[in-house]
Design an enzyme around this catalytic site. Structure first.
Site, mmCIF file in Angstrom:
data_model
loop_
_atom_site.group_PDB
_atom_site.id
_atom_site.type_symbol
_atom_site.label_atom_id
_atom_site.label_comp_id
_atom_site.label_asym_id
_atom_site.label_seq_id
_atom_site.Cartn_x
_atom_site.Cartn_y
_atom_site.Cartn_z
ATOM 1 N N ASP A 1 -4.674 -5.982 -8.088
ATOM 2 C CA ASP A 1 -4.911 -5.331 -6.806
ATOM 3 C C ASP A 1 -5.109 -3.838 -7.088
ATOM 4 O O ASP A 1 -5.000 -3.382 -8.229
ATOM 5 C CB ASP A 1 -3.736 -5.595 -5.848
ATOM 6 C CG ASP A 1 -4.148 -5.518 -4.373
ATOM 7 O OD1 ASP A 1 -5.214 -4.939 -4.080
ATOM 8 O OD2 ASP A 1 -3.395 -6.020 -3.521
ATOM 9 N N HIS B 1 0.833 -1.202 0.000
ATOM 10 C CA HIS B 1 0.000 0.000 0.000
ATOM 11 C C HIS B 1 0.869 1.254 0.000
ATOM 12 O O HIS B 1 0.468 2.292 -0.533
ATOM 13 C CB HIS B 1 -0.919 0.029 1.229
ATOM 14 C CG HIS B 1 -1.984 -1.012 1.206
ATOM 15 N ND1 HIS B 1 -1.779 -2.299 1.660
ATOM 16 C CD2 HIS B 1 -3.274 -0.963 0.782
ATOM 17 C CE1 HIS B 1 -2.899 -2.989 1.524
ATOM 18 N NE2 HIS B 1 -3.816 -2.212 0.997
#
Length: 352
Positions: free
Chosen positions: A252, A182
């Protein structure tokens, strides 16, 4: 021209705006992902999902709802599901009881979501618990690929009993690296043989069961210089070719830091999406931009349309068929009916 709706986007609030409806109606948009900001209570969530269906009944409504710390809806009757590590710990005491509990967890998870109109949760996590990754941590079932496989298969059986497909993540494995994709670009320096023997093994053992897979935003530097989700070698050569997976592949989130550095350079959302699709992804996710940078969503939709015209990615009929195959094929139980259903009551008793 083949119709292919590869984009999964989000919305900012508790109800659809006219802008949301316009975006969701775009032929390149194939679904929507929900977050905690889209939740107030069950009535509101159900109404939101119904509004999405009114825009297009083929849109796939998704959420990250695994249990433990990754569970978007936690109040107004939703069961607090255990982290997957709890099932792994139960396995060490009683393996057969653990597989039964995993099926119960999958059933409760899927039945509650479907009662509110949600089609798919991005679960189960197939990453191994190597004890190093903070972002994975107790989201993983276990450190042994065989235990992960058996518990994941049991959980997927529960999802299926409630009419929900599944998504194994994060291929070929995110559990070995410490960095969080992230915020960083994790690099796993192991060779292909080691990865296939451990982290990627569940994907081969579950190739008859997995409906979809989400690759990791991790660079496996001895295999490919690109993160797995942008790598034809990983997606087509290894996942589909060597491991025999035939379902849908989601990227993702393209807004993650690990998602937009390809071949050593920062790229736009559009280039990241086109590269992922060209590498073998069937669908790509862009999350949280409707709330943080709404213009980015329109730029991606418009940019991907231009990229298609420029030949930077090609729509695939097989990809669209895989997307549609993830939609539930059976009607869901309404919430009040679910609360009194014997299977649901029994499953609740089996949760660890």
């Amino acid at each position: 021209m083949i119709e292919h709706a590869p984009l999964i986007i989000d919305v900012a609030g508790l109800a659809l705006t006219d802008v949301d409806r316009r975006r969701l109606a775009h032929p390149l948009v194939g679904g929507m992902i929900l977050f905690a900001r889209n939740w107030r209570d069950r009535e509101q969530l159900t109404a939101l999902c119904e509004d999405v269906r009114a825009v297009r009944d083929d849109l796939l409504i998704c959420v990250d709802h695994e249990g433990g710390r990754v569970q978007r809806f936690r109040t107004d009757g939703f069961t607090h599901l255990p982290p997957m590590r709890a099932l792994g710990e139960l396995w060490m005491q009683d393996a057969m009881a653990a597989t039964n509990a995993a099926t119960a967890a999958g059933y409760v998870l899927a039945a509650e979501l479907r009662a509110c109109g949600v089609d798919l949760s991005f679960t189960p996590v197939l990453d191994l618990d190597w004890g190093e990754s903070g972002v994975i941590g107790d989201r993983a079932f276990h450190g042994d690929a065989r235990v992960v496989t058996m518990l994941a298969k049991s959980l997927m059986h529960g999802l299926l009993r409630a009419g929900m497909a599944n998504c194994g993540k994060h291929f070929p494995g995110h559990g070995f690296v410490k960095a969080d994709s992230h915020t960083d670009i994790p690099i796993d320096r192991r060779g292909l043989k080691a990865i296939l023997a451990d982290d990627a093994a569940p994907y081969g053992w579950l190739n008859t069961t997995l409906a979809s897979v989400m690759p990791a935003h991790v660079i496996y530097s001895k295999v490919d210089a690109r993160p797995a989700g942008f790598s034809p070698r990983w997606l087509n050569g290894i996942l589909r070719g060597r491991l025999g997976f035939g379902g849908a592949i989601f990227s993702d989130d393209l807004s993650m830091a690990g998602a937009r550095v390809i071949d050593g350079r920062q790229v736009s959302y559009t280039e990241a999406a086109a590269t992922a699709l060209d590498a073998g992804c069937d669908m790509v996710l862009l999350c949280n931009q409707s709330a943080d940078d709404a213009a980015a969503v329109d730029q991606l939709i418009d940019g991907l349309a231009q990229a298609r015209l420029a030949g930077q990615w090609q729509p695939r009929e097989a990809s669209e068929q895989r997307r549609l195959a993830l939609l539930p094929a059976t009607p869901a139980l309404a919430w009040d009916d679910l609360m009194h259903h014997p299977d649901y009551i029994h499953a609740l008793r089996l949760l660890p």
